[in-house]
Design an enzyme around this catalytic site. Structure first.
Site, PDB file in Angstrom:
ATOM      1  N   GLY A 220       0.822  -1.328   0.200  1.00 20.11           N
ATOM      2  CA  GLY A 220      -0.103   0.126   0.020  1.00 20.11           C
ATOM      3  C   GLY A 220       0.845   1.169  -0.054  1.00 20.11           C
ATOM      4  N   SER A 221       0.235   2.286   0.316  1.00 19.86           N
ATOM      5  CA  SER A 221       0.928   3.627   0.637  1.00 19.86           C
ATOM      6  C   SER A 221       2.047   3.694   1.419  1.00 19.86           C
ATOM      7  CB  SER A 221      -0.079   4.713   0.674  1.00 19.86           C
ATOM      8  OG  SER A 221      -0.587   4.893   2.181  1.00 19.86           O
ATOM      9  N   ALA A 222       3.256   4.755   1.338  1.00 25.60           N
ATOM     10  CA  ALA A 222       4.227   4.837   2.227  1.00 25.60           C
ATOM     11  C   ALA A 222       3.707   5.362   3.419  1.00 25.60           C
ATOM     12  CB  ALA A 222       5.176   5.697   1.471  1.00 25.60           C
ATOM     13  N   SER A 223       2.493   6.082   3.265  1.00 25.04           N
ATOM     14  CA  SER A 223       2.090   6.754   4.639  1.00 25.04           C
ATOM     15  C   SER A 223       1.585   5.900   5.697  1.00 25.04           C
ATOM     16  CB  SER A 223       1.154   7.890   4.257  1.00 25.04           C
ATOM     17  OG  SER A 223       0.148   7.390   3.836  1.00 25.04           O
ATOM     18  N   THR A 224       0.792   4.813   5.072  1.00 21.88           N
ATOM     19  CA  THR A 224       0.317   4.045   5.873  1.00 21.88           C
ATOM     20  C   THR A 224       1.258   2.662   6.472  1.00 21.88           C
ATOM     21  OG1 THR A 224      -1.828   3.817   4.729  1.00 21.88           O
ATOM     22  CG2 THR A 224      -1.633   1.756   6.112  1.00 21.88           C
ATOM     23  N   GLY A 225       2.313   2.367   5.460  1.00 23.18           N
ATOM     24  CA  GLY A 225       3.380   1.727   5.718  1.00 23.18           C
ATOM     25  C   GLY A 225       4.271   2.355   6.990  1.00 23.18           C
ATOM     26  N   GLU A 243       5.506  -3.431   1.401  1.00 26.86           N
ATOM     27  CA  GLU A 243       5.805  -2.858  -0.006  1.00 26.86           C
ATOM     28  C   GLU A 243       4.871  -1.772  -0.194  1.00 26.86           C
ATOM     29  OE1 GLU A 243       4.269  -4.949  -4.100  1.00 26.86           O
ATOM     30  OE2 GLU A 243       5.319  -6.316  -2.822  1.00 26.86           O
ATOM     31  N   CYS A 277       2.340   0.873  -8.417  1.00 25.63           N
ATOM     32  CA  CYS A 277       3.394   1.647  -7.573  1.00 25.63           C
ATOM     33  C   CYS A 277       4.805   1.801  -8.370  1.00 25.63           C
ATOM     34  CB  CYS A 277       3.738   0.667  -6.381  1.00 25.63           C
ATOM     35  SG  CYS A 277       3.929  -1.128  -6.726  1.00 25.63           S
TER      36      CYS A 277
END
Length: 492
Positions: A220-225, A243, A277
């Protein structure tokens, strides 16, 4: 009943959720999220199922996974339509996603044996054996852009390794998640081995905060990661595979075949309406007449791209974005870059207000300061011009992300230099950034991941290595270490 916990379909007790087609607004799916208690129940079911599942012979687990592959093939048309209608992508592209899901099975079986199987080395006095053991109960968080294929890339290797799972699809693609789980049910998975919880942020937070999890696999997104990484900090006993996204550069050197370079750029930047992505977000074009001609041709051809409905005939190259809100976010990012001083080469345009159909946008930002280093998940391409190749590499690496990078050039030496200096997990030469080999690892560095690549390497994060020195007999060594005395003392 839209949750599958311990082999039973049950009704969620959380927030009511409705999923519509992002272009037509047709209602596709309705259900309730899992609340915290139901998430905990799913974890308990997975924990209870783990001892039996992990003791099943590998051949038994493989047989169920291969039955799932056969069911995917038998229901390919149905799943293709579900994915296309729910995401807005054209039918042709949704079909390629289901094909990738099917192909993932055989690849994952090969990867299991190659990466995490059993290896034995004979020693003079025994053997050294390397085995791999499953972690236990893992959470899988799925994205919306490939709601079948990308979660499949976690679920299949994790099950083969002997883990049990709790799967939370994206709240934007609950229908695909439910449809896939029903195929797993028909494949004969024992109760509790794979559990489905639907929901958004609250469900996700309840799942990731469970003490009894042995790990979490996320796409998913970098912010959630980053949020998940912070949440699991101080818990080294849990495996965490992230990822995330990219702000990916594509370098265009002087090329003779401009149309071929334009085609590669369209495939890199705008396929899936820019919702991959690995999509090119930053286009680095060499200064000069040839670069000018390339950009003019790119704007010409990209300007003819017309997004359409999933079932249009003839099929469009791109469909809608995942939601009207996602399309609006792309428009806002474009306007922000214009306000910073960017020069629009091709303005993105909403095809119809209130829908997610959006035409591609291209904006030049050479010399513009304070451009956000972010992943705009949609069909917006930022252009920079450069004078020499060293400058192109510097621009390419000027990002906190490190997923993919590409070069269009006939000069092998330039590619060799890029391989040495690029900070990215995927570096392609005269191939689209969005192309990847399933027999290679898939992932990045920096803000694109935490060094847990998927695809061929997914087996690595689904099991931990166990090393053994072993001998069927216990013997006293003929030569003892200094200071050891095993002589027999006579009784006095």
């Amino acid at each position: 009943m839209t949750l599958w916990i311990n082999g039973d379909w049950i009704t969620g007790q959380g927030e009511r959720r409705r999923k519509t087609n992002p272009v037509s607004a047709e209602i596709l799916w309705q259900g309730n999220d899992a609340n915290a208690a139901q998430v905990a129940e799913a974890c308990q079911a997975a924990r209870a199922a783990f001892p039996r599942w992990t003791r099943e012979p590998f051949a038994a687990r493989q047989a169920i996974v291969e039955k799932f592959a056969a069911l995917l093939e038998a229901h390919k048309a149905e799943l293709t339509e579900v994915i296309a209608r729910e995401t807005g992508k054209p039918r042709w592209e949704a079909e390629t996603e289901v094909t990738a899901m099917i192909n993932k099975i055989a690849i994952s079986i090969k990867a299991y044996h190659a990466r995490t199987g059993e290896q034995k080395s004979e020693l003079v006095d025994g053997a050294a054996t390397l085995r791999h053991r499953p972690h236990g109960v893992l959470a899988v968080f799925g994205p919306y852009n490939f709601p079948g294929h990308l979660p499949n890339g976690h679920i299949v290797p994790a099950l083969l390794a002997g883990n049990t799972l709790i799967f939370k699809p994206s709240e934007l693609t609950p229908w695909t998640g439910e449809t896939v789980i029903k195929l797993w049910e028909r494949a004969g998975l024992p109760a509790g081995v794979l559990n489905l919880v639907q929901g958004g942020r609250e469900t996700g937070q309840a799942l990731s905060s469970l003490d009894d999890l042995d790990g979490l696999l996320f796409t998913g997104s970098a912010s959630t990661g980053y949020q998940l990484h912070r949440q699991l900090s101080g818990q080294p006993e849990k495996i965490l595979a992230l990822e995330m996204g990219g702000n990916n550069p594509l370098i265009i050197e002087d090329v003779a075949n401009i149309d071929a370079a334009v085609h590669l750029t369209l495939q890199s930047a705008f396929i899936t309406a820019g919702q991959r992505c690995t999509c090119a977000r930053r286009l680095l074009v060499k200064q000069g007449a040839q670069g000018d001609a390339f950009l003019a041709r790119l704007v010409d051809v990209a300007g003819r791209l017309q997004p359409g409905r999933w079932d249009d005939d003839p099929q469009p190259f791109i469909g809608g974005l995942i939601s009207a809100q996602a399309a609006q976010h792309v428009m806002e990012a474009w306007r922000q870059r214009e306000a910073l001083g960017g020069r629009t080469l091709l303005a993105p345009r909403k095809v119809k207000e209130g829908t997610s159909l959006l035409t591609p946008g291209i904006i030049e930002l050479t010399g513009v300061a304070d451009v956000p280093d972010e992943e705009v998940f949609g069909p917006l391409l930022n252009v920079w011009r450069y004078a020499h190749f060293d400058e192109a590499i510097r621009l390419a690496n000027n990002t906190r992300f490190g997923l993919s990078c590409g070069l269009v050039s006939t000069d092998r030496a330039q590619f060799e230099q890029l391989l040495l200096e690029a900070r990215a997990g995927i570096v392609n030469w005269n191939k689209p950034l969005t192309g990847a080999a399933s027999t290679a690892p898939f992932g990045g560095v920096g803000a694109s991941g935490n060094h847990r690549p998927s695809a061929w390497y997914a087996a690595d994060y689904c099991a931990w290595p166990m090393a053994s020195l072993e001998s069927p007999e216990l013997t006293l060594p003929a030569t003892l270490s200094p200071g050891l005395d095993f002589s027999r003392r006579e009784a006095v």
